[in-house]
Design an enzyme around this catalytic site. Structure first.
Site, PDB file in Angstrom:
ATOM      1  N   ASP A   1       0.832  -1.211   0.000  1.00  0.00           N
ATOM      2  CA  ASP A   1       0.000   0.000   0.000  1.00  0.00           C
ATOM      3  C   ASP A   1       0.866   1.261   0.000  1.00  0.00           C
ATOM      4  OD1 ASP A   1      -2.304   1.482   0.007  1.00  0.00           O
ATOM      5  OD2 ASP A   1      -2.680   1.277   2.152  1.00  0.00           O
TER       6      ASP A   1
ATOM      7  N   HIS B   1       2.457   3.249  -9.051  1.00  0.00           N
ATOM      8  CA  HIS B   1       2.332   1.805  -9.315  1.00  0.00           C
ATOM      9  C   HIS B   1       3.556   1.307 -10.083  1.00  0.00           C
ATOM     10  CE1 HIS B   1      -1.548   2.064  -7.592  1.00  0.00           C
ATOM     11  NE2 HIS B   1      -2.132   2.651  -8.613  1.00  0.00           N
TER      12      HIS B   1
ATOM     13  N   LEU C   1      10.892 -20.722  -4.461  1.00  0.00           N
ATOM     14  CA  LEU C   1       9.874 -19.860  -3.849  1.00  0.00           C
ATOM     15  C   LEU C   1       8.503 -20.051  -4.529  1.00  0.00           C
ATOM     16  CD1 LEU C   1       9.280 -17.430  -1.887  1.00  0.00           C
ATOM     17  CD2 LEU C   1       9.708 -15.950  -3.864  1.00  0.00           C
TER      18      LEU C   1
END
Ligand code: FPP
Length: 240
Positions: free
Chosen positions: A12, A29, A123
């Site tokens: 955020d 972004h 991962l």
């Protein structure tokens, strides 16, 4: 030092980061891609097994149309730009969320990246796009109800394990550590079921500024917590 098996992050603060620089929110972004890469690298380095990133919520569709289309374009771009590196590093990438809401172009990119990395055992990276915790619980409920209706499952057999298995992260252990950047202290309809016992870490740092050092501070916080899962500290010591 205990390392979380699974870290879940709400990224955020992109909009505020850009606005503070007199730039459009979409620039925030774009700047948010770098910390995504850095967190992936940090997880691989620290031996974190799974990472789930909240990139776009069910509610984010209500944002201005140009911001939504810019974000969708950014996802396609980032998938194209990163897939070779992710694959070379043994990362398995999956997108969780309501795909039917995504463009055909994005859906086909996602399918290709998922297929390419499906067998990777490094991962386990999940990116939540058009995802909501309530949507996830509802889609799991629908799946289980359909199996009951067809006679494949008895209602009495729906226990925590069966329910968790029908969720989007059915084959990933619950997050041990949740991180939210940007200063808000909310779960915002992220992994509602899965976060039941997760350690919660909040930082005021805006997502584009969240670097390896910030991630390290979150891991230190996790290592300092005593996790009891509803038991007393003495009981946990006995079971350790
Ligand atoms: C929240 O900040 C962030 C988003 C809704 C988008 C997250 C997207 C990225 C980090 C881009 C890269 C992602 C991937 C997976 C390649 P906000 O816009 O709500 O910030 P604000 O609270 O300051 O308005």
């Amino acid at each position: 030092m205990p390392v979380p098996r699974h870290v879940a992050i709400i990224m955020d603060g992109n909009g505020r980061w850009a606005q503070a620089r007199g730039q459009p929110r979409t620039a925030g972004h774009k700047a948010g891609v770098k910390p995504v890469r850095s967190c992936i690298e940090s997880c691989i380095r620290a031996g974190v097994g799974a990472l789930t990133l909240f990139a776009f919520s069910s509610e984010n569709w209500a944002r201005p149309g140009d911001e939504v289309s810019s974000l969708m374009g950014l996802f396609v771009e980032a998938l194209d730009a990163e897939v070779d590196d992710l694959h070379a590093n043994g990362v398995r990438l999956r997108i969780i969320g309501d795909r039917s809401a995504l463009s055909v172009r994005l859906q086909s990119r996602i399918a290709a990246v998922e297929a390419r990395t499906a067998a990777n055992t490094g991962l386990q990276l999940q990116i939540a796009v058009s995802y909501g915790g309530r949507w996830d619980i509802l889609q799991a409920t629908r799946q289980l109800a359909a199996r009951c209706a067809s006679g494949a499952l008895r209602p009495a057999d729906i226990d925590e394990g069966a329910f968790a298995g029908a969720l989007a992260l059915g084959d990933v252990p619950d997050p041990d550590l949740f991180i939210r950047t940007g200063g808000e202290k909310r779960i915002s309809n992220f992994l509602l079921w899965n976060l039941a016992y997760t350690e919660l870490y909040f930082t005021d740092v805006l997502w584009p500024d969240f670097d390896a050092e910030g991630f390290g501070a979150a891991l230190d916080y996790f290592a300092s917590r005593s996790r009891r899962f509803g038991q007393t500290a003495e009981q946990r010591k006995g079971s350790a």
